[in-house]
Write an enzyme that holds these catalytic residues in place. Structure first.
Site, short mmCIF file in Angstrom:
data_model
loop_
_atom_site.label_atom_id
_atom_site.label_comp_id
_atom_site.label_asym_id
_atom_site.label_seq_id
_atom_site.Cartn_x
_atom_site.Cartn_y
_atom_site.Cartn_z
N CYS A 78 0.74 -1.20 -0.10
CA CYS A 78 0.00 0.00 0.21
C CYS A 78 0.95 1.22 -0.13
O CYS A 78 1.76 1.08 0.74
CB CYS A 78 -0.82 0.04 1.31
SG CYS A 78 -2.02 1.21 1.23
N HIS A 105 -8.91 -3.88 -2.48
CA HIS A 105 -8.00 -3.23 -1.73
C HIS A 105 -8.41 -1.40 -1.72
O HIS A 105 -8.48 -0.84 -0.39
CB HIS A 105 -6.53 -3.38 -2.05
CG HIS A 105 -5.67 -2.52 -1.33
ND1 HIS A 105 -4.70 -3.23 -0.57
CD2 HIS A 105 -5.34 -1.19 -1.43
CE1 HIS A 105 -3.83 -2.19 -0.17
NE2 HIS A 105 -4.26 -1.07 -0.69
N GLU A 106 -8.61 -0.91 -2.83
CA GLU A 106 -8.91 0.32 -3.03
C GLU A 106 -10.14 0.68 -2.33
O GLU A 106 -10.44 1.74 -1.68
CB GLU A 106 -8.71 0.86 -4.33
CG GLU A 106 -7.52 0.37 -5.12
CD GLU A 106 -6.32 1.16 -4.22
OE1 GLU A 106 -6.34 1.98 -3.57
OE2 GLU A 106 -5.33 0.55 -4.49
N HIS A 152 -10.18 1.17 1.39
CA HIS A 152 -9.80 2.61 1.74
C HIS A 152 -10.85 3.48 2.07
O HIS A 152 -10.61 4.32 2.71
CB HIS A 152 -8.76 3.16 0.52
CG HIS A 152 -7.35 2.64 0.75
ND1 HIS A 152 -6.57 2.91 1.88
CD2 HIS A 152 -6.42 1.98 -0.07
CE1 HIS A 152 -5.49 2.48 1.58
NE2 HIS A 152 -5.19 2.00 0.56
NI NI Z 1 -3.70 0.93 -0.26
#
Ligand code: NI
Length: 182
Positions: A101, A143-144, A147
């Site tokens: 990340c 993953h995004e 966030h």
């Molecule tokens: Ni990330």
């Protein structure tokens, strides 16, 4: 366009929930997206989410390069902007893979994610983007989107035993390609 500062682990902005974008075509959003793409490319990342550049908006940018070891064409994706993205799994299967990340520089860890997802969001031109994704493509999107809800990949690790520095990755897998930061 401008390079933006990337928030690092420990900054509270990474732990907040981002708000939906009400007007995806306004000039402020377009400028932010352009800056996010430039920042992601400069940092050699595979993806970037708006809260990583201190903007609590539901916007992600990513790409998934073709993997010669994964013939499924759904596992790769061109540079993509998604505003107000969402996804759901298509099958029950999950895979473990390495993640990094841009907000946690220098580290990697193994994370279990859905193997096959369908996602959608609004693209830069205002059109709906809807795709199926597998492999790394499915991983980077999950993953995004995490966030946008204040979730970082270590939160998803079932054990910290694989958390390691980039430079020590070889101890885990001798022949696996180095992954990019998300
Ligand atoms: Ni990330």
């Amino acid at each position: 366009m401008a390079l933006l500062k990337i928030a690092r682990l420990g900054h509270p902005v990474l732990r907040q929930v981002s708000s939906p974008v009400t007007d995806p075509s306004d000039s402020e959003t377009r400028r932010l997206v352009g800056d996010m793409i430039e920042t992601m490319r400069d940092a050699n990342g595979a993806g970037l989410a708006a809260p990583q550049v201190y903007a609590l908006k539901r916007i992600i940018v990513f790409h998934a390069p073709a993997d010669p070891h994964d013939p499924d064409e759904r596992s790769s994706a061109p540079f993509t902007v998604l505003i107000n993205p969402e996804f759901e799994p298509v099958s029950e299967q999950k895979d473990v893979g390495w993640e990094g990340c841009l907000s946690i520089p220098g580290l990697r860890g193994q994370v279990k994610r859905w193997s096959h997802i369908r996602y959608r969001g609004i693209g830069l031109g205002g059109r709906t983007v809807e795709r199926e994704a597998t492999g790394f493509h499915a991983r980077v999107v999950q993953h995004e989107i995490d966030h946008l809800d204040g979730i970082l990949y270590p939160d998803r690790m079932s054990t910290m035993a694989s958390l390691c520095f980039d430079t020590e990755l070889d101890h885990f897998l001798a022949d696996e390609d180095d992954s990019q930061d998300e």
